[in-house]
Design a protein around this motif. Structure first.
Motif, PDB file in Angstrom:
ATOM      1  N   LEU A 240      -3.785   1.532   1.603  1.00 42.37           N
ATOM      2  CA  LEU A 240      -2.630   0.633   1.633  1.00 42.37           C
ATOM      3  C   LEU A 240      -3.041  -0.776   2.037  1.00 42.37           C
ATOM      4  CD1 LEU A 240       0.361  -0.153   1.677  1.00 42.37           C
ATOM      5  CD2 LEU A 240       0.567   0.978   3.917  1.00 42.37           C
ATOM      6  N   LYS A 241      -3.856  -0.886   3.065  1.00 47.02           N
ATOM      7  CA  LYS A 241      -4.295  -2.209   3.507  1.00 47.02           C
ATOM      8  C   LYS A 241      -5.098  -2.920   2.414  1.00 47.02           C
ATOM      9  CE  LYS A 241      -4.278  -2.061   8.568  1.00 47.02           C
ATOM     10  NZ  LYS A 241      -3.500  -3.298   8.695  1.00 47.02           N
TER      11      LYS A 241
ATOM     12  N   GLU B 225      -3.786  -5.715  -5.473  1.00 43.03           N
ATOM     13  CA  GLU B 225      -3.941  -4.763  -6.570  1.00 43.03           C
ATOM     14  C   GLU B 225      -3.240  -3.446  -6.211  1.00 43.03           C
ATOM     15  OE1 GLU B 225      -7.755  -4.535  -8.594  1.00 43.03           O
ATOM     16  OE2 GLU B 225      -8.501  -6.124  -7.269  1.00 43.03           O
ATOM     17  N   ASP B 226      -2.164  -3.135  -6.927  1.00 42.57           N
ATOM     18  CA  ASP B 226      -1.332  -1.976  -6.614  1.00 42.57           C
ATOM     19  C   ASP B 226      -2.051  -0.645  -6.796  1.00 42.57           C
ATOM     20  OD1 ASP B 226       0.790  -3.622  -6.013  1.00 42.57           O
ATOM     21  OD2 ASP B 226       1.668  -3.502  -8.030  1.00 42.57           O
ATOM     22  N   LYS B 227      -3.118  -0.623  -7.586  1.00 45.04           N
ATOM     23  CA  LYS B 227      -3.753   0.652  -7.930  1.00 45.04           C
ATOM     24  C   LYS B 227      -4.245   1.424  -6.717  1.00 45.04           C
ATOM     25  CE  LYS B 227      -8.323  -1.440  -8.773  1.00 45.04           C
ATOM     26  NZ  LYS B 227      -9.424  -1.629  -9.764  1.00 45.04           N
ATOM     27  N   TYR B 228      -4.621   0.722  -5.670  1.00 43.17           N
ATOM     28  CA  TYR B 228      -5.174   1.417  -4.501  1.00 43.17           C
ATOM     29  C   TYR B 228      -4.099   2.238  -3.798  1.00 43.17           C
ATOM     30  CZ  TYR B 228      -9.046  -1.729  -5.422  1.00 43.17           C
ATOM     31  OH  TYR B 228     -10.069  -2.410  -6.033  1.00 43.17           O
ATOM     32  N   PHE B 229      -2.969   1.610  -3.500  1.00 41.36           N
ATOM     33  CA  PHE B 229      -1.951   2.390  -2.796  1.00 41.36           C
ATOM     34  C   PHE B 229      -1.178   3.299  -3.732  1.00 41.36           C
ATOM     35  CE2 PHE B 229       2.059   3.167  -0.450  1.00 41.36           C
ATOM     36  CZ  PHE B 229       1.486   3.940   0.548  1.00 41.36           C
TER      37      PHE B 229
ATOM     38  N   PHE C 299     -13.755   2.551  -3.143  1.00 43.88           N
ATOM     39  CA  PHE C 299     -12.478   3.044  -3.657  1.00 43.88           C
ATOM     40  C   PHE C 299     -12.386   2.869  -5.174  1.00 43.88           C
ATOM     41  CE2 PHE C 299      -9.866   2.797   0.554  1.00 43.88           C
ATOM     42  CZ  PHE C 299     -10.675   3.787   1.077  1.00 43.88           C
ATOM     43  N   ASP C 300     -12.981   1.821  -5.706  1.00 39.05           N
ATOM     44  CA  ASP C 300     -13.037   1.678  -7.163  1.00 39.05           C
ATOM     45  C   ASP C 300     -13.827   2.838  -7.785  1.00 39.05           C
ATOM     46  OD1 ASP C 300     -11.501  -0.605  -7.372  1.00 39.05           O
ATOM     47  OD2 ASP C 300     -13.218  -1.983  -7.343  1.00 39.05           O
ATOM     48  N   ARG C 301     -14.901   3.234  -7.117  1.00 44.85           N
ATOM     49  CA  ARG C 301     -15.704   4.346  -7.617  1.00 44.85           C
ATOM     50  C   ARG C 301     -14.892   5.637  -7.617  1.00 44.85           C
ATOM     51  NH1 ARG C 301     -17.971   8.156  -5.289  1.00 44.85           N
ATOM     52  NH2 ARG C 301     -17.703   7.241  -3.219  1.00 44.85           N
ATOM     53  N   ILE C 302     -14.103   5.875  -6.559  1.00 45.63           N
ATOM     54  CA  ILE C 302     -13.270   7.076  -6.497  1.00 45.63           C
ATOM     55  C   ILE C 302     -12.186   7.038  -7.572  1.00 45.63           C
ATOM     56  CG2 ILE C 302     -11.565   8.288  -5.069  1.00 45.63           C
ATOM     57  CD1 ILE C 302     -13.299   7.512  -2.621  1.00 45.63           C
TER      58      ILE C 302
END
Length: 396
Positions: free
Chosen positions: A196-197, A204-208, A150-153
């Motif tokens: 979200l999970k 870290e809010d960046k994912y959701f 997900f960091d890569r995306i």
């Protein structure tokens, strides 16, 4: 007043009151018995279908040959959907043996996605199970790969248009380039909750924040306010069935309608998007409730029940789960929703074989297709487990 008349009046009042109390007690006992029957049914069905499917994870000869390879891949969306249902069921019954089974399967694939389609939502669905294991065990190995991907995306997010246009030559596993984003209804079940999970676990809010933005881009694009239903993708905006009806696919709507409770349950209570998810859920619930078949099933083609007349279990189970969640959580208060849930659950009961096999599951596809009684698939089992988990809590 004459003493005898007073005494007679008191006796009559006492008798009437006692009869009334007895009726109330009997009514309460009947209601309690009905609720217990439903809960017992849910526990029985959940146990049987989970056991049958686990016992059939090594051999898929019961499926048509063209579906066996994709079904056998434990990281694929087909098994991922089963495990999303199974994790919910495992929580519901607090079954340590099932937890151990889920842990062993996830560890066997090193908590990884399939990476041939590195942005495809279907391949992110299994991440929900890995992150659920993090919540259950605290083991950091379970989410390291998910976070890396997900960091890569996030470092290079796609900005392709959401219109689904098929191109030649076709890219393996893609219907069109827009599937680098969530341009089809199924994707809203597969991917957003994984993001979200990951936010909930890492803080870290960046994912959701990314997932929330992408979810609403897709929902606003595919949701029909006129019908309260989701188009599967842009190719269906103007499509009509053989009978001249708009094409709204039951499982396509089921994917989103089941995703909404799962997402809302995982959202922090003060999240700024929470009310928006609930509002969408209510609109979708109203659209779906109004078109349930009298036999309790939702037709494969939601607005054209004559397109596929046989029962269809995957859409029905997802929708029953979603409605039951809304009733159980006090979000759907109208009696019509209670009745829809009960009818939906009775339809599910009829589709489960004695050995726990789930029948009438439309095979892999993207539109309303014919269904035979012997058709089954793991995502249908996952949908039934979600519904069974919610029905164990059922109490009007």
């Amino acid at each position: 007043m004459n003493f005898k008349l007073i005494l007679l009046s008191l006796v009559l009042i006492s008798t009437i009151s006692a009869a009334g109390c007895n009726n109330i007690v009997k009514t309460g006992q009947a209601a309690k018995s009905e609720q217990s029957d439903i809960q017992r049914s849910a526990l029985d069905i959940g146990e049987r279908v989970a056991q049958w499917q686990i016992e059939h994870l090594e051999n898929f000869d019961y499926l048509e040959p063209r579906y066996r390879k994709g079904t056998a891949e434990p990281r694929n969306w087909i098994q991922a959907t089963f495990y999303i249902g199974l994790t919910r069921w495992t929580e519901t019954v607090n079954d340590s043996a099932l937890l151990r089974h889920i842990s062993e399967v996830a560890e066997s694939v090193d908590y990884k996605f399939r990476t041939k389609r590195d942005r495809h939502a279907d391949d992110h669905a299994i991440g929900q199970t890995y992150l659920w294991l993090t919540e259950q065990t605290g083991d950091p190995r379970t989410y390291g790969f998910v976070q890396q991907e997900f960091d890569r995306i996030l470092a290079n997010p796609s900005n392709v248009d959401l219109e689904l246009i098929e191109v030649e030559p076709k890219v393996w596993g893609y219907e069109g380039p827009c599937q680098d984003r969530w341009c089809w209804a199924d994707a809203l079940f597969m991917a957003p909750r994984t993001w979200l999970k990951l936010t909930n676990i890492t803080g870290e809010d960046k994912y959701f924040e990314f997932a929330d933005s992408e979810f609403w881009a897709t929902a606003d694009y595919l949701f029909s306010d006129e019908y309260g239903l989701f188009f599967r993708d842009s190719r269906y905006f103007e499509s009509q069935s053989d009978n001249g009806k708009p094409v709204f696919w039951s499982r396509g709507n089921g994917w989103v309608f089941a995703a909404l409770p799962l997402i809302i349950d995982d959202l922090p209570s003060d999240h700024p998007s929470r009310d928006r998810y609930i509002a969408l859920y209510k609109k979708n619930a109203a659209g779906l409730q109004a078109i349930q078949n009298p036999n309790g099933y939702w037709p494969a083609s939601l607005l054209d029940p004559n397109k596929v007349k046989t029962p269809e279990m995957s859409g029905t189970a997802f929708i029953t789960f979603g409605l039951a969640w809304g009733v159980n959580n006090g979000i759907l208060r109208d009696e019509k929703y209670n009745q829809s849930v009960l009818k939906g659950w009775q339809a599910i009961e009829k589709a489960i074989a004695k050995n726990g096999r789930v029948n009438y599951v439309q095979q892999v596809g993207k539109s309303p297709d014919p269904v035979k009684k012997e058709d089954t698939q793991l995502y249908g089992v996952g949908a039934v487990l979600l519904a069974a988990s919610e029905m164990t809590k059922w109490a009007n």
